[in-house]
Design an enzyme around this catalytic site. Structure first.
Site, PDB file in Angstrom:
ATOM      1  N   ASN A   1      17.795  35.685  31.235  1.00 36.66           N
ATOM      2  CA  ASN A   1      16.708  36.164  32.073  1.00 36.66           C
ATOM      3  C   ASN A   1      15.643  36.905  31.259  1.00 36.66           C
ATOM      4  OD1 ASN A   1      15.067  37.145  34.075  1.00 36.66           O
ATOM      5  ND2 ASN A   1      16.698  37.964  35.337  1.00 36.66           N
ATOM      6  N   ASP A   2      15.980  38.108  30.784  1.00 38.86           N
ATOM      7  CA  ASP A   2      14.965  38.907  30.081  1.00 38.86           C
ATOM      8  C   ASP A   2      14.384  38.197  28.860  1.00 38.86           C
ATOM      9  OD1 ASP A   2      15.262  40.951  31.897  1.00 38.86           O
ATOM     10  OD2 ASP A   2      16.760  42.014  30.707  1.00 38.86           O
TER      11      ASP A   2
END
Lengths: 466, 92
Positions: free
Chosen positions: A393-394
């Site tokens: 995600n990040d």
């Protein structure tokens, strides 16, 4: 020619083998041989030491070597590849602990002989036991956080930094006293030494508890470096060059990895150490609200992938948690048989320690020449048909390009530049940074919700039929 | 030059040489590099052996034996697990 010269030459051979062994680690093709050379270097050094010193009693030495070797061999065989960070954490503790014990034992020995201690010896003993003890407890706390025995959230209390600073100053003062810088009143040197060790042990634990679980890759890299410095200090204590050289090598390796990890997160070491950032459960409010996302199922995902010319996979730790590496490799093999060009893009912090994801994929039989790191692959995304993001995600959040974001400046994989992006994920929940990811709402993005392992098996079936 | 200063020269030069060699290790091998470094930090076993060989009292002997055991866990465990990982890295 006297014998000690011969021994010194033997140690030089050992030190050289260590460096050559590390050099072989520069390519996966020669790395195994490099590791074997380093092991040979260790063997040469151990044998030379046993022959050089007149051993008074072999019993203890043999017991120590046997017990340690058995535990080490067992751990090396049993450990799961997902648990490598914990293993490295524990090993850092043992390395630091062993060096601290060497320094401590030498201190006790000199005290019992009643001989005055040279300032340089006192200094090496002080440094060796300080760094060793800090590494010992610090590594155990890091291990506890990685293993889930201690909360991954930063543990803080009022005036924490001031208290730690005072402890550190107290340790330095006691160390200086022990080295003969000033008299220590009526206390025996042994008592002072015990207090000194106690403070160092406490300091190690206190320095690591305020650091969040997500930052453990940096912490274990740094502790790795410390374990090397402690070994080098032990080398000064017993006056052995091969210890000093190997300790310096490990210190350098740990530091390089620490810097690489910090760069990958765009954080300074000070920020990691004192920033109390990176808890396991980011609770920041995410205003994902009612923005529309395009959700697809396995059949649709299979179609998109099967008719692409080029596919880049971005694996994150969610993949390893779901144990879906093997299914992923199967899907990619089927695609390759169809003539699709497949690559894997690995972000430096994709796993739980430097290079962790690469090992997990190698274990799932993904050939290493298909793995590309951030700098190698980022220019390829704009020419890529489909990117498949699994459990990350990040590291793919385009928000990092906006200066106001909490992850501003963090190097990311530019997956939003590809034509299409399939994101395999349980939900729209945020990653460690606790912020929303605009990538999910782009036109070319398709969300494939579900457990990575189940979704990947479904995908394998559908791709085969596509 | 005193022995300490010679040691410092060796330490600094080894650290610089080590940095040159290690900074060229590709990210794909960073985990094996770290577990290999674990194994090398077990070099403390040399110090533990020297101490144990010269141990003059039971306390020193016990400290030495514990240090030997801890360092050997690193040496044997570190090299073995690194080898286990490296043999998984295959080219197509």
């Amino acid at each position: 020619m006297d014998l000690s010269f011969l021994f010194d030459l033997t140690y030089l051979v050992s030190a050289t083998l260590f460096v050559v062994g590390l050099k072989r680690l520069q390519s996966p093709a020669t790395a195994r041989q490099g590791n074997a050379l380093a092991a040979l270097a260790m063997l040469v050094a151990i044998v030379a030491t046993l022959v050089e010193n007149d051993v008074l009693s072999w019993t203890g030495i043999l017991i120590g070597m046997t017990v340690g070797s058995l535990i080490g061999a067992l751990a090396a065989r049993m450990v799961k590849m997902t648990d490598m960070p914990q293993m490295v954490g524990i090993f850092n503790a043992f390395g630091g602990g062993a060096s601290a014990l060497v320094a401590g034992a030498e201190f006790v020995r000199i005290q019992q002989m009643g001989a005055p201690m040279a300032t340089s010896t006192g200094l090496s003993i002080g440094l060796g036991s300080l760094i060793g003890a800090v590494t010992f407890t610090g590594s155990f706390v890091a291990f506890g956080k990685l293993q889930g025995l201690i909360s991954g959230n930063p543990i803080t209390f009022p005036l924490q930094k001031t208290f730690n600073a005072l402890l550190f100053l107290a340790a330095l003062a006691l160390g200086a006293g022990l080295s003969g810088a000033f008299a220590l009143g009526g206390l025996t040197p042994l008592t002072v030494f015990m207090v000194f060790i106690g403070i160092s042990l406490l300091l190690g634990a206190l320095l690591v508890i305020p650091i969040g679980g997500a930052d453990m890759p940096v912490v274990i890299s740094l502790l790795n470096s410390y374990s090397g410095l402690a070994a080098a200090a032990a080398g000064f204590v017993v006056g052995n060059m091969v210890l000093i050289i190997s300790g310096a090598l490990v210190g350098a390796a740990g530091l390089i990895l620490t810097i690489a990890m910090c760069k990958a997160m765009n954080r300074s070491l000070a920020n990691v150490a004192f920033g109390t950032f990176g808890g396991e459960s980011a609770t920041a409010q995410v205003a994902s609200g009612d923005k529309p996302v395009r959700s697809i199922d396995a059949e649709q995902a299979a179609m998109v992938l099967a008719y692409a010319q080029s596919v880049v996979v971005v694996p994150g730790y969610g993949l390893a948690v779901a144990q879906a590496q093997h299914e992923l490799r199967k899907v990619m093999e089927i695609l390759e048989e169809r003539g699709v060009d497949v690559k894997y893009a690995i972000h430096p912090v994709a796993g739980r320690m430097p290079g962790h994801m690469n090992v997990l994929l190698a274990e799932a039989d993904v050939p290493y020449d298909k793995l590309f790191d951030l700098d190698e692959i980022n220019d390829d995304f704009q020419r890529t048909d489909v990117v498949l993001v699994v459990g990350a995600n990040d590291v793919v959040n385009p928000e990092s390009r906006s200066p106001q974001s909490v992850i501003a400046g963090m190097p990311i994989l530019d997956v939003d530049r590809a034509k299409n992006c399939i994101i395999m994920k349980r939900s729209l929940s945020p990653g460690f940074a606790g912020i929303d990811n605009p990538l999910f709402y782009l036109d070319g993005t398709m969300m494939f919700f579900g457990d990575a392992k189940v979704s990947m098996s479904d995908l394998a079936r559908e791709v085969r039929e596509a | 030059m005193g022995e300490m200063v010679v040691g410092l020269y060796v330490f600094v030069l080894a650290a610089l040489a080590g940095s040159e060699v290690i900074s060229k290790v590709p990210p794909t091998l960073h985990t094996p590099l770290m577990s290999g470094a674990n194994a090398i930090s077990g070099i403390a076993v040399i110090g533990a052996l020297v101490i144990s060989a010269q141990a003059n009292t039971p306390i020193v002997q016990i400290l030495g034996v514990v240090a030997i055991a801890m360092a050997m866990v690193n040496v044997v465990g570190g090299f073995m697990v690194t080898d286990r990982m490296l043999q998984m890295f295959k080219k197509k």
